[in-house]
Enzyme design. Structure first.
Site, PDB file in Angstrom:
ATOM      1  N   GLY A  71       0.919  -1.017   0.021  1.00  0.00           N
ATOM      2  CA  GLY A  71       0.108  -0.095  -0.078  1.00  0.00           C
ATOM      3  C   GLY A  71       0.981   1.381  -0.071  1.00  0.00           C
ATOM      4  O   GLY A  71       2.273   1.207  -0.241  1.00  0.00           O
ATOM      5  N   ARG A 359     -15.177  12.029  13.189  1.00  0.00           N
ATOM      6  CA  ARG A 359     -16.012  10.953  12.597  1.00  0.00           C
ATOM      7  C   ARG A 359     -16.604  10.078  13.863  1.00  0.00           C
ATOM      8  O   ARG A 359     -17.654   9.825  13.842  1.00  0.00           O
ATOM      9  CB  ARG A 359     -15.113   9.930  11.928  1.00  0.00           C
ATOM     10  CG  ARG A 359     -14.585  10.380  10.725  1.00  0.00           C
ATOM     11  CD  ARG A 359     -13.696   9.464   9.943  1.00  0.00           C
ATOM     12  NE  ARG A 359     -13.235   9.745   8.683  1.00  0.00           N
ATOM     13  CZ  ARG A 359     -12.271   9.289   7.881  1.00  0.00           C
ATOM     14  NH1 ARG A 359     -11.587   8.034   8.275  1.00  0.00           N
ATOM     15  NH2 ARG A 359     -11.940   9.797   6.878  1.00  0.00           N
TER      16      ARG A 359
END
Length: 666
Positions: A71, A359
């Site tokens: 990644g 969040r």
């Protein structure tokens, strides 16, 4: 370093009978990060880079590094170390490094450039990140992240990453939750994809140059530790089933997070904890395992047989307004509900931040209104994300330019047109702040083992701010690890290790035995049926809301279910072939052990912080209530052995540059 596991053997049955807070784990010695220099925080990274030992270019050619994961953190680290002249061997389980889960990130990447001249700075990004993590992150690492963020954007622009630009040609910015400035750089709704392509290009250049050897469709199943140092990995070729060993002077894990322990999450189906869990069982500390992030902007669950959830970027909250009907009895089409009958609850409860609260705040608020019976859609598990006002104010072409591909994703999945009808969203598991414990150098508690990106715990505390995952992955890979791993490699090359070493044969035999056991159980239940039941347990009792009673119940059932798994799972096929059922079986086996540790960690932490709401710890108005007197520390867990209690080491969190106080976004 950690103390040795105590000479006490506790069976699972004994543990089930003794689940009070002092008997299911062992208290270990306190630990500390000793690598961050004792200088003012704005000079620490510069000082550490200067003090770290260097390896001259001729000697780098004699040194080898294994990197697991491709990644953003893994690809950028491999490309940078390869360009520096080290011999790098890279592994990923996908068929291409470009398929790493980083590609799925949508909204953007933070950097303290202050292009909008709206008061941003390195210190403000540092402060917002510490506050957003509810004061459960290490100051020195977070400040460095904010510092390095400025360099990341320049690096990516030079690579050709097509960031959005304003009319005059300057890079554009937008806001994300938990901040009051615009610092998020983005490439429409495809930021992760574009950044990964940039890192992939850099990686492929080094593969062509011969400094990086790339191995796709290879999964790490064990860490090889020789004389106390990480010296290699045991890998399964996922096409042929061949078990391979690879050796190096250092090992880097860049394998991402473990949200798939919940079964339903926004992660790709292959995301797993196996690499980091194998390292944990070999002695690497696992930090804050119960710290998982719930993302407020996901497409709700649509059926019992759904296998994953789809994220809608947090960037949508820049222009979308979140609301529910004021009355739970109001079942009208949302377009027919007038303004006076709508509750824009985030704007009402948190007027300073409105729809751009962090969040964890937005997720819990959505859960609360749904628990009140005012949720929308099937089962009442949804809230509206409405763009009607933005379209009227900006015009549809502007909204399409900003979010068009995200609207297309939503329309394809749900069949609804978000330009005409409000989106329906609900919180879902997304990211994990917990991970292997690392010091300022990103070194784990096993010498020679380094951990980057989401696989480590270091930067986000109890809640990650949006657009900070891409920032951390690239910061670790391009700028931090290459400057710190040299201090360790300066002592190399280390003595050669080969197949005959007892530690190597033991690791290989452990892998073979595990595979053979999974294939020979020949039970009656599928791997996915166990995984789904485990995930529901973790979600219900160690998800958005936790209680002592619920966590005890979850621990009991997880242990029962794990025992059933090893006696009744059915894995078809053989090892000597492409066998996805076998791959999943090994990953789920590790999820069982991780899930147990997550619940133990959550039970020990008797406080609410970030997205981790303990019902026993809340303010009079229902907000999360931290307990700084008892829990201002990192929980660093050491594996105690099979059927032994895990050992808890605490890293006290000391704040010199940020005042610890109750968070408020009102």
């Amino acid at each position: 370093m950690a103390s040795k596991p105590p000479d006490v053997h506790v069976t699972n049955s004994e543990l089930l009978d003794s689940l009070d807070a002092d008997s299911f784990y062992v208290e270990g010695a306190d630990i500390a990060d000793t690598k961050a220099p004792k200088v003012p925080i704005d000079r620490r990274w510069e000082e550490r880079r200067f003090r770290a030992r260097l390896v001259n270019p001729a000697n780098r050619r004699k040194l080898s590094v294994i990197i697991v994961g491709t990644g953003l953190a893994g690809s950028s680290a491999a490309a940078t170390l390869g360009e520096a002249g080290y011999n790098v061997t890279c592994f990923c389980y996908q068929d291409s490094p470009r398929r790493a889960h980083s590609i799925a990130a949508q909204g953007g990447i933070n950097a303290a450039k202050n292009y909008r001249n709206d008061g941003d700075s390195v210190y403000r990004l540092f402060y917002d990140t510490v506050k957003g993590g509810d004061f459960r992150a290490r100051e020195s690492n977070v400040y460095r992240l904010a510092e390095v963020s400025v360099e990341i954007i320049d690096q990516c622009v030079a690579q050709g990453v097509p960031f959005a630009r304003e009319y005059g040609g300057l890079l554009d910015n937008r806001s994300f939750g938990g901040v009051q400035v615009s610092r998020t750089f983005y490439a429409r709704g495809q930021t992760g994809q574009q950044l990964l392509i940039g890192a992939y290009q850099a990686l492929e250049r080094q593969i062509a140059a011969g400094t990086v050897e790339m191995n796709t469709r290879h999964e790490m199943l064990e860490l090889i530790v020789v004389d106390g140092r990480a010296r290699g990995v045991v890998i399964r070729d996922m096409v042929t089933g061949a078990i391979e060993t690879h050796f190096a002077d250092a090992v880097v894990l860049a394998t991402g997070g473990y949200s798939n322990v919940f079964f339903l999450s926004t992660n790709a189906m292959g995301c797993n904890v196996t690499a980091t869990w194998r390292a944990y069982r070999k002695g690497a500390y696992f930090a804050n395992p119960c710290f998982t992030q719930i993302h407020p902007t996901c497409i709700p669950v649509s059926g019992d047989y759904q296998s994953k959830l789809t994220l809608m970027s947090e960037s949508l909250r820049n222009d979308g307004r979140i609301w529910v009907p004021k009355s739970g009895e109001d079942k009208r089409d949302p377009r027919e509900i007038p303004e006076q009958d709508r509750d824009y609850y985030l704007e009402r409860l948190y007027p300073s931040f409105g729809n751009l609260v962090p969040r964890d705040i937005a997720s819990r608020a959505a859960k609360n209104v749904c628990d009140e019976g005012r949720g929308v859609g099937p089962g009442g598990l949804g809230v509206y994300l409405d763009f009607a006002a933005a379209i009227a104010r900006l015009g549809r072409p502007t909204v399409e330019a900003r979010y068009g591909n995200l609207f297309q994703i939503y329309a394809q999945i749900t069949g609804d047109d978000p330009y005409q009808t409000p989106m329906r969203i609900y919180p879902a598991v997304h990211y994990t702040m917990g991970g292997l414990w690392v010091d300022y150098d990103l070194a784990s508690s096993i010498p020679g083992l380094y951990v980057t990106g989401e696989a480590n715990f270091s930067d986000h505390g109890a809640n990650r701010l949006g657009a900070s995952a891409l920032m951390q992955g690239l910061a670790d890979g391009y700028f931090v690890l290459p400057n710190t791993i040299s201090d360790y490699l300066a002592d190399g090359p280390f003595p050669q290790v080969d197949q005959s070493h007892p530690a190597v044969t033991e690791a290989v035999e452990a892998v073979r035995a595990r595979i053979n056991t999974l294939l020979s159980v020949n039970g009656s239940r599928t791997v996915d049926s166990f995984h789904r039941e485990l995930g529901r347990l973790i979600w219900d009792y160690c998800g958005m809301e936790r209680s002592e009673e619920g966590l005890r119940k979850a621990l009991t059932r997880i242990r029962e279910l794990k025992k059933e798994y090893w006696s009744d799972v059915r894995v078809l096929g053989t090892n000597e072939e492409l066998n996805q059922a076998l791959e999943r079986a090994g990953r789920v086996a590790d999820f069982f052990e991780l899930g147990e540790l997550m619940c133990i960690d959550a039970l020990v932490r008797r406080e609410s912080c970030g997205g981790h709401f303990r019902v026993e710890s809340q303010t009079p108005d229902g907000e999360a209530l931290r307990n700084d007197a008892e829990f201002a520390y990192v929980s660093a867990w050491e594996f105690g052995g099979d059927d032994r209690r895990p050992i808890l080491h605490k890293e006290p969190l000391v704040y010199e540059y940020v005042e610890m106080k109750q968070r408020s976004y009102k």
